[in-house]
Motif scaffolding. Sequence first.
Motif, PDB file in Angstrom:
ATOM      1  N   GLU A 135       0.805  -1.216   0.000  1.00 22.50           N
ATOM      2  CA  GLU A 135       0.000   0.000   0.000  1.00 22.50           C
ATOM      3  C   GLU A 135       0.845   1.277   0.000  1.00 22.50           C
ATOM      4  O   GLU A 135       0.286   2.375   0.056  1.00 22.50           O
ATOM      5  CB  GLU A 135      -0.915   0.013   1.226  1.00 22.50           C
ATOM      6  CG  GLU A 135      -1.912  -1.120   1.274  1.00 22.50           C
ATOM      7  CD  GLU A 135      -2.798  -1.070   2.503  1.00 22.50           C
ATOM      8  OE1 GLU A 135      -3.898  -0.490   2.412  1.00 22.50           O
ATOM      9  OE2 GLU A 135      -2.383  -1.592   3.553  1.00 22.50           O
ATOM     10  N   MET A 136       2.172   1.148  -0.097  1.00 21.78           N
ATOM     11  CA  MET A 136       3.036   2.315   0.039  1.00 21.78           C
ATOM     12  C   MET A 136       2.665   3.447  -0.921  1.00 21.78           C
ATOM     13  O   MET A 136       2.659   4.610  -0.556  1.00 21.78           O
ATOM     14  CB  MET A 136       4.502   1.911  -0.155  1.00 21.78           C
ATOM     15  CG  MET A 136       5.487   3.074  -0.130  1.00 21.78           C
ATOM     16  SD  MET A 136       5.458   4.045   1.419  1.00 21.78           S
ATOM     17  CE  MET A 136       6.450   3.001   2.485  1.00 21.78           C
ATOM     18  N   PHE A 137       2.330   3.117  -2.141  1.00 23.28           N
ATOM     19  CA  PHE A 137       2.110   4.157  -3.152  1.00 23.28           C
ATOM     20  C   PHE A 137       0.628   4.342  -3.496  1.00 23.28           C
ATOM     21  O   PHE A 137       0.298   4.863  -4.557  1.00 23.28           O
ATOM     22  CB  PHE A 137       2.927   3.824  -4.410  1.00 23.28           C
ATOM     23  CG  PHE A 137       4.408   3.830  -4.159  1.00 23.28           C
ATOM     24  CD1 PHE A 137       5.126   5.020  -4.172  1.00 23.28           C
ATOM     25  CD2 PHE A 137       5.078   2.654  -3.872  1.00 23.28           C
ATOM     26  CE1 PHE A 137       6.485   5.039  -3.923  1.00 23.28           C
ATOM     27  CE2 PHE A 137       6.443   2.660  -3.630  1.00 23.28           C
ATOM     28  CZ  PHE A 137       7.154   3.860  -3.651  1.00 23.28           C
ATOM     29  N   ASP A 138      -0.251   3.937  -2.589  1.00 22.18           N
ATOM     30  CA  ASP A 138      -1.687   4.060  -2.840  1.00 22.18           C
ATOM     31  C   ASP A 138      -2.213   5.482  -2.647  1.00 22.18           C
ATOM     32  O   ASP A 138      -3.369   5.759  -2.969  1.00 22.18           O
ATOM     33  CB  ASP A 138      -2.476   3.106  -1.932  1.00 22.18           C
ATOM     34  CG  ASP A 138      -2.389   1.658  -2.401  1.00 22.18           C
ATOM     35  OD1 ASP A 138      -1.760   1.415  -3.459  1.00 22.18           O
ATOM     36  OD2 ASP A 138      -2.920   0.778  -1.716  1.00 22.18           O
ATOM     37  N   GLY A 139      -1.431   6.363  -2.118  1.00 22.83           N
ATOM     38  CA  GLY A 139      -1.818   7.756  -1.910  1.00 22.83           C
ATOM     39  C   GLY A 139      -0.635   8.511  -1.347  1.00 22.83           C
ATOM     40  O   GLY A 139       0.407   7.922  -1.048  1.00 22.83           O
ATOM     41  N   ASP A 140      -0.784   9.816  -1.204  1.00 22.35           N
ATOM     42  CA  ASP A 140       0.295  10.617  -0.624  1.00 22.35           C
ATOM     43  C   ASP A 140       0.518  10.253   0.840  1.00 22.35           C
ATOM     44  O   ASP A 140      -0.414   9.800   1.523  1.00 22.35           O
ATOM     45  CB  ASP A 140      -0.040  12.107  -0.703  1.00 22.35           C
ATOM     46  CG  ASP A 140       0.178  12.684  -2.083  1.00 22.35           C
ATOM     47  OD1 ASP A 140       0.963  12.096  -2.856  1.00 22.35           O
ATOM     48  OD2 ASP A 140      -0.438  13.731  -2.386  1.00 22.35           O
ATOM     49  N   PRO A 141       1.734  10.473   1.346  1.00 15.36           N
ATOM     50  CA  PRO A 141       1.924  10.378   2.799  1.00 15.36           C
ATOM     51  C   PRO A 141       1.054  11.406   3.509  1.00 15.36           C
ATOM     52  O   PRO A 141       0.552  12.356   2.886  1.00 15.36           O
ATOM     53  CB  PRO A 141       3.416  10.711   2.981  1.00 15.36           C
ATOM     54  CG  PRO A 141       4.033  10.540   1.641  1.00 15.36           C
ATOM     55  CD  PRO A 141       2.966  10.845   0.637  1.00 15.36           C
ATOM     56  N   HIS A 142       0.870  11.203   4.810  1.00  5.98           N
ATOM     57  CA  HIS A 142       0.158  12.195   5.611  1.00  5.98           C
ATOM     58  C   HIS A 142       0.784  13.565   5.390  1.00  5.98           C
ATOM     59  O   HIS A 142       1.995  13.696   5.192  1.00  5.98           O
ATOM     60  CB  HIS A 142       0.229  11.819   7.092  1.00  5.98           C
ATOM     61  CG  HIS A 142      -0.668  12.636   7.977  1.00  5.98           C
ATOM     62  ND1 HIS A 142      -0.339  13.912   8.386  1.00  5.98           N
ATOM     63  CD2 HIS A 142      -1.876  12.364   8.525  1.00  5.98           C
ATOM     64  CE1 HIS A 142      -1.300  14.375   9.164  1.00  5.98           C
ATOM     65  NE2 HIS A 142      -2.249  13.458   9.247  1.00  5.98           N
ATOM     66  N   GLU A 143      -0.051  14.613   5.436  1.00  4.85           N
ATOM     67  CA  GLU A 143       0.415  15.963   5.123  1.00  4.85           C
ATOM     68  C   GLU A 143       1.648  16.366   5.935  1.00  4.85           C
ATOM     69  O   GLU A 143       2.573  17.013   5.418  1.00  4.85           O
ATOM     70  CB  GLU A 143      -0.727  16.967   5.365  1.00  4.85           C
ATOM     71  CG  GLU A 143      -0.415  18.385   4.916  1.00  4.85           C
ATOM     72  CD  GLU A 143      -0.240  18.512   3.403  1.00  4.85           C
ATOM     73  OE1 GLU A 143       0.388  19.501   2.991  1.00  4.85           O
ATOM     74  OE2 GLU A 143      -0.710  17.632   2.660  1.00  4.85           O
ATOM     75  N   VAL A 144       1.695  15.984   7.209  1.00  6.58           N
ATOM     76  CA  VAL A 144       2.835  16.339   8.054  1.00  6.58           C
ATOM     77  C   VAL A 144       4.127  15.742   7.511  1.00  6.58           C
ATOM     78  O   VAL A 144       5.199  16.337   7.619  1.00  6.58           O
ATOM     79  CB  VAL A 144       2.598  15.857   9.503  1.00  6.58           C
ATOM     80  CG1 VAL A 144       3.833  16.096  10.367  1.00  6.58           C
ATOM     81  CG2 VAL A 144       1.402  16.572  10.105  1.00  6.58           C
ATOM     82  N   TYR A 145       4.025  14.547   6.925  1.00  6.07           N
ATOM     83  CA  TYR A 145       5.201  13.836   6.450  1.00  6.07           C
ATOM     84  C   TYR A 145       5.342  13.893   4.930  1.00  6.07           C
ATOM     85  O   TYR A 145       6.110  13.118   4.360  1.00  6.07           O
ATOM     86  CB  TYR A 145       5.113  12.358   6.866  1.00  6.07           C
ATOM     87  CG  TYR A 145       5.263  12.133   8.345  1.00  6.07           C
ATOM     88  CD1 TYR A 145       6.427  12.480   9.018  1.00  6.07           C
ATOM     89  CD2 TYR A 145       4.224  11.553   9.083  1.00  6.07           C
ATOM     90  CE1 TYR A 145       6.560  12.266  10.377  1.00  6.07           C
ATOM     91  CE2 TYR A 145       4.361  11.330  10.445  1.00  6.07           C
ATOM     92  CZ  TYR A 145       5.538  11.690  11.078  1.00  6.07           C
ATOM     93  OH  TYR A 145       5.670  11.473  12.420  1.00  6.07           O
ATOM     94  N   PHE A 146       4.625  14.788   4.271  1.00  4.75           N
ATOM     95  CA  PHE A 146       4.585  14.782   2.810  1.00  4.75           C
ATOM     96  C   PHE A 146       5.993  14.804   2.209  1.00  4.75           C
ATOM     97  O   PHE A 146       6.359  13.948   1.396  1.00  4.75           O
ATOM     98  CB  PHE A 146       3.767  15.967   2.290  1.00  4.75           C
ATOM     99  CG  PHE A 146       3.627  15.996   0.795  1.00  4.75           C
ATOM    100  CD1 PHE A 146       2.618  15.282   0.165  1.00  4.75           C
ATOM    101  CD2 PHE A 146       4.528  16.715   0.007  1.00  4.75           C
ATOM    102  CE1 PHE A 146       2.496  15.292  -1.224  1.00  4.75           C
ATOM    103  CE2 PHE A 146       4.410  16.727  -1.374  1.00  4.75           C
ATOM    104  CZ  PHE A 146       3.393  16.017  -1.989  1.00  4.75           C
ATOM    105  N   ALA A 147       6.797  15.776   2.605  1.00  6.45           N
ATOM    106  CA  ALA A 147       8.130  15.922   2.008  1.00  6.45           C
ATOM    107  C   ALA A 147       9.055  14.783   2.424  1.00  6.45           C
ATOM    108  O   ALA A 147       9.709  14.158   1.580  1.00  6.45           O
ATOM    109  CB  ALA A 147       8.736  17.272   2.406  1.00  6.45           C
TER     110      ALA A 147
END
Length: 326
Positions: A135-147
Amino acid sequence: MDFTGKNVLIAGGAGFIGTNLALALAGRGARLRLTVHDKPLQAAIPGAEVISADLRRPEDCARAVQGMDLVFLCAAHTSGAAVIRATPLVHVTPNVLINTLMLEAAHRAGVGRFCFVSSGAAYPPTGDRPVAEDEMFDGDPHEVYFAAGWMKRYAEILCRTYAEKIARPLPCVVVRPSNVYGPYDKFDFAVSHVTAALVRRVVERQSPLEVWGTGEDIRDLIYVDDFIEGLLAAVAAEQPYLAVNICAGQGHSVKQILQTILKVDGYDRADVRYDPSRPSTIPVRLMDNSLAREQLGFEARTPLEEGLRRTLAWYRNKRLRIPLPR
């Protein structure tokens, strides 16, 4: 895998994971080379070669990996929730350089196997459901950890590319930890994660004992000795490329973690105050341990209370030498 006589590089030998990994591999007979940058080793590692290196420089990476059978990339620029929120790019530029240059240097040097320590923070949010590897690439990381999350994902894609997509491939293992805690962690409040910060506050008998956030955030905690065993089990796997969660497979709220620390350390009259205005990260982060259990035969074995007891004892005796209040 028999590590006896293997030439092993631990990049980031002065860090939390690097220190514990070096101690474990020294006990298994590996010939160790450890890189340090801006701080010295935290523990004496008998027989280890220690080199000073800035892994943002290709020439230093090439020097570090030369003649190695196995490379563990534990070096990283890390920090706590407040720093991540204030400066989201703080993890990106230095770590992209380190990860990219180390992989290229290892490939050019003909290293036998490369292990990259990724992060569970790179996963997309899955709410109360434990997240699995696919599921790693199923969506963006959480906003806090986006970068920071996309930085880790980029390094994972590079690992897979070197392992599967090029001539003369470099076998790669990607380990995705949950929240690792234990001896040699970072206990400086400016960069520490929640468990280390709580251990320090309890040992110092802070009053009031301030906890950032509501205390309801849930984390999967794994004791560092268990994590190292899982890491080594992953490296010993035969696959040319493997990405795997190394975690406990169960969650605890910050309140539960603190209550356990207070109980273990006998701090009965703590004046605990939760501060929802202070930075925290994501409400729930749980990770699935099925792949590690089924393919590697690995399960975390240290109960939370025992792991925290060992961490408290180490922090008090090795760092602060603060006697237990009577």
